[in-house]
Design a protein around this motif. Structure first.
Motif, PDB file in Angstrom:
ATOM      1  N   UNK A   1       1.806  -0.602   5.057  1.00 28.22           N
ATOM      2  CA  UNK A   1       1.544   0.797   4.692  1.00 28.22           C
ATOM      3  C   UNK A   1       2.422   1.202   3.508  1.00 28.22           C
ATOM      4  N   UNK A   2       3.689   0.807   3.554  1.00 27.20           N
ATOM      5  CA  UNK A   2       4.614   1.168   2.486  1.00 27.20           C
ATOM      6  C   UNK A   2       4.167   0.574   1.155  1.00 27.20           C
ATOM      7  N   UNK A   3       3.653  -0.658   1.171  1.00 25.24           N
ATOM      8  CA  UNK A   3       3.189  -1.274  -0.079  1.00 25.24           C
ATOM      9  C   UNK A   3       2.017  -0.502  -0.668  1.00 25.24           C
ATOM     10  N   UNK A   4       1.123  -0.015   0.170  1.00 18.71           N
ATOM     11  CA  UNK A   4       0.000   0.771  -0.325  1.00 18.71           C
ATOM     12  C   UNK A   4       0.487   2.078  -0.956  1.00 18.71           C
ATOM     13  N   UNK A   5       1.451   2.713  -0.309  1.00 15.52           N
ATOM     14  CA  UNK A   5       2.010   3.958  -0.850  1.00 15.52           C
ATOM     15  C   UNK A   5       2.705   3.691  -2.185  1.00 15.52           C
ATOM     16  N   UNK A   6       3.506   2.633  -2.242  1.00 12.91           N
ATOM     17  CA  UNK A   6       4.239   2.312  -3.462  1.00 12.91           C
ATOM     18  C   UNK A   6       3.309   1.936  -4.601  1.00 12.91           C
ATOM     19  N   UNK A   7       2.139   1.373  -4.272  1.00 16.61           N
ATOM     20  CA  UNK A   7       1.167   0.999  -5.299  1.00 16.61           C
ATOM     21  C   UNK A   7       0.350   2.189  -5.787  1.00 16.61           C
TER      22      UNK A   7
END
Length: 293
Positions: A129-135
């Motif tokens: 989830x964090x990777x999607x937000x950061x992207x």
């Protein structure tokens, strides 16, 4: 609800006999993983022409034809009692959901017990989830079944508490909400539980938690704060053991709806592309996501 087709009834019978027996008598998780992979490959079918792409984190990405490369993303977290399953076993389900919603979808990969007990699965789901937000592409919706529904709720609680962007909707399929108490008794008392024998949840809790306190909210999200989360649709089979958790989750949330389907096995959606009742249920999940996008 429409009458079950011959294919629908076949998969119910398969769950009641073959799959239930495997979960009852086969203890080694590695063997169950192989069996689950075979059943999933035969029992579900990806939408025509859809080829999932695996990223460097092990997640599978699905993009239907005519859907833009920058279309909204549905994050899906697979079930399997924290011990079996993966993006591939749920590919037909996730691909069908992406197509029905007209969006992209990503099926998260996470480490499994007993090799990787709690909190490995939760950490990996949160990291996805964090990777999607950061992207710059926070998921428009989060979805998950069974153990994946438990992880989805945990991810939502963490995202809310961290101040991250929340999805517009959540779709859960018979989620595990509470791992405390006698899970074996709860499953044994569910007279209409078609798939899961009491031995299975007792066994997975032992290898997943390794003596940790199951009342911790990070483990049992139902025992934590479920307020402030996005509108949620929960589907479950009428009378299955986890319909009880589903009802309790709905009661604890601000905006949640429980949709019960009679005469079906736990997570019948896995037979997307082959069982009409699975396709109908997934279409309803997609409609819910689109109505909140």
């Amino acid at each position: 609800m429409k009458p079950l087709s011959l294919a629908d009834r076949f998969f119910v019978l398969q769950a009641r006999t073959l799959e239930r027996a495997a979960l009852r008598f086969v203890a080694p998780q590695r063997i169950l993983r192989v069996l689950f992979a075979l059943i999933a490959r035969i029992g579900g079918r990806l939408p025509r022409g859809m080829i999932p792409i695996r990223d460097r984190h092990g997640a599978l990405w699905f993009r239907p034809d005519a859907v833009a490369r920058d279309a909204p993303v549905i994050l899906y977290i697979h079930g399997g009692g924290f011990t079996i399953g993966g993006p591939r076993t749920h590919a037909a389900l996730v691909g069908a959901l992406a197509k029905a919603a007209g969006m992209r979808a990503v099926a998260a990969s996470y480490r499994l017990a007993p090799e990787h007990p709690f909190p490995a699965a939760r950490d990996d789901a949160i990291a996805t989830y964090a990777r999607l937000v950061e992207a710059g592409t926070p998921p428009i919706a989060i979805a998950g079944d069974s153990a994946g529904g438990c992880l989805s709720l945990s991810v939502l609680q963490h995202a809310r508490d961290m101040g991250w962007p929340l999805p517009k909707a959540a779709c859960l399929i018979a989620p595990i909400g509470d791992l405390s108490g006698s899970v074996e008794a709860r499953f044994g008392e569910a007279e209409n539980e078609i798939l899961i024998p009491p031995q299975w949840p007792a066994r997975i809790r032992e290898v997943y938690l390794r003596g940790l306190d199951p009342t911790a909210p990070e483990i049992s999200p139902l025992l934590g704060d479920l307020s402030g989360l996005p509108p949620t649709l929960i589907q479950a089979a009428t009378g299955e053991a986890l319909a009880q958790d589903s009802a309790r989750i709905v009661a604890a949330m601000d905006d949640a709806t429980l949709d019960l389907w009679p005469g079906l096995q736990h997570v019948w959606h896995l037979h997307a592309g082959r069982a009409p009742v699975a396709d109908r249920a997934i279409a309803q999940l997609a409609d819910f996501i689109k109505s909140h996008a």
